[in-house]
Motif scaffolding. Sequence first.
Motif: not given
Lengths: 112, 112
Positions: A34, A36, A38, A41-44, A46, A89, A100, A102-104
């Motif tokens: 995947f 993602y 961001q 100030g928001e969520g992730l 897709l 991400f 999940f 996640f990468g950094t």
Amino acid sequence: GNSVTQMEGPVTLSEEAFLTINCTYTATGYPSLFWYVQYPGEGLQLLLKATKADDKGSNKGFEATYRKETTSFHLEKGSVQVSDSAVYFCALSDAIGNQFYFGTGTSLTVIP
Amino acid sequence: DAMVIQNPRYQVTQFGKPVTLSCSQTLNHNVMYWYQQKSSQAPKLLFHYYDKDFNNEADTPDNFQSRRPNTSFCFLDIRSPGLGDAAMYLCATSTRSGSSQYFGPGTRLLVL
């Protein structure tokens, strides 16, 4: 174990430049992959996904191809816009656990 | 539109004062997750519910608890917030293991 290694940022590009953000993974079995995004100030959200080898995910001009031979899922866009400025991400899911990996994250800034 | 909703978007609490963050979903997904995200870092999974089954990550502090009274709602309780718990808390849902996760907008917690 499972892990994702992502290109370090920050990345700064001029508008209409070509974007590549590298992502490689280590996984047992056959993970789903995947990207993602961001915004501040928001969520992730897709962006795109691929569930098996050689699948290409695409959305909003972004593309990534699931390459099993190189264990990679690099994100590309042919012509970036200022509105693409965000943190990206890469992630994998192993379909065994519910987790999940996640990468950094890679911060992208596009300047006019 | 089906979505993941988090309330409040911003929460201020005092050191040691219990706080509850809430998440609701209209997606009817089986799995709900809570992540902690600190500045410029990837989200870190705290725990998740698969239906009513609770799964705690090994390194999640005991200070963090969760409740899922029904399919739609999930709560994150921080019993005694410390300064180090200041972060963005993200709720996510998925239909099953390995599938795409859908994130809420997050709640930013400030501990004074």
